[in-house]
Design a protein around this motif. Sequence first.
Motif, short mmCIF file in Angstrom:
data_model
loop_
_atom_site.label_atom_id
_atom_site.label_comp_id
_atom_site.label_asym_id
_atom_site.label_seq_id
_atom_site.Cartn_x
_atom_site.Cartn_y
_atom_site.Cartn_z
N SER A 119 50.45 40.71 55.36
CA SER A 119 50.24 41.64 54.25
C SER A 119 51.03 41.18 53.03
N VAL A 120 50.69 41.72 51.88
CA VAL A 120 51.31 41.32 50.61
C VAL A 120 52.18 42.46 50.10
N SER A 121 53.37 42.13 49.62
CA SER A 121 54.28 43.15 49.06
C SER A 121 55.00 42.58 47.84
N GLN A 122 55.73 43.41 47.16
CA GLN A 122 56.57 43.03 46.01
C GLN A 122 55.79 42.23 44.96
N VAL A 123 54.60 42.70 44.62
CA VAL A 123 53.76 42.01 43.64
C VAL A 123 54.29 42.29 42.24
N LYS A 124 54.46 41.25 41.44
CA LYS A 124 54.88 41.42 40.04
C LYS A 124 54.23 40.36 39.18
N THR A 125 54.03 40.69 37.92
CA THR A 125 53.43 39.72 37.00
C THR A 125 54.52 38.84 36.41
N LEU A 126 54.24 37.56 36.34
CA LEU A 126 55.15 36.61 35.69
C LEU A 126 54.77 36.43 34.22
N SER A 127 53.47 36.41 33.96
CA SER A 127 52.96 36.38 32.59
C SER A 127 51.63 37.11 32.59
N GLY A 128 51.42 37.94 31.59
CA GLY A 128 50.23 38.77 31.59
C GLY A 128 49.40 38.64 30.33
#
Length: 167
Positions: A119-128
Motif C-alpha cells: 500500500s502507499v502512504s505519506q504521499v506529498k508533492t515535491l513540485s506541483g
Amino acid sequence: MKPADVIEKDEVCVYPAEVVDNVVVDENTKESIDDNAIVPEPDSVKSDDETSAPPIEIAEPAPVKEPVQPAEDTKIYTNVEPTYPGGVMALVNAVRNQVRPQGVVGDVNVEFVVEKDGSVSQVKTLSGLSPAADQEAIRVVSGLRMTPATHNGKPVRSKYSLPVQFR
C-alpha cells in the motif's frame, strides 16, 4: 570615629572581607572579627572522620546506553525500490489512465512510501502545477498497489517518487 567604608548591619555588601583599622569586616555577616579571635589553621581543620556529619558516598556512574536504533518495522529504505506489476511503463500508464484532466499541462512530482504490504502512504508533492492538479496526483497515487521493496529477502518500507503527467 567610623571609617566611610565600614558597613552598617542593614546595608547590602558586595565587597569581599576587608581590613579596616586592623579590623576584618566580614562580607556575609557584616560583623567585625577581632584580631584575637581563634581562627583554625588549615592543618587543624577536622577531617571527615572526626566530624559528626555522615560521610559522602560517591555513586557509581550510570551505564552508558547504546543509541536506540529505529525498529525495522518503521525504517524507510531509500536504496531499494518497490516495483509495479508489469514494470515502470505499466505504472506510468496506470497513473495516466486514472488522472482526471485539471485544465493544466505538465507534471506533478510526488513522493510516497510503499509499505510492506504494497500500500502507499505519506504521499506529498515535491513540485506541483496547481492546487487542483496536486490534489488529483495525490488521489491517484494514494490508490496504487505496488510490490514492496525487499531487503535481505524480507519486504520493507521504501520511499519512491514519480511524476504524474497532466496532458
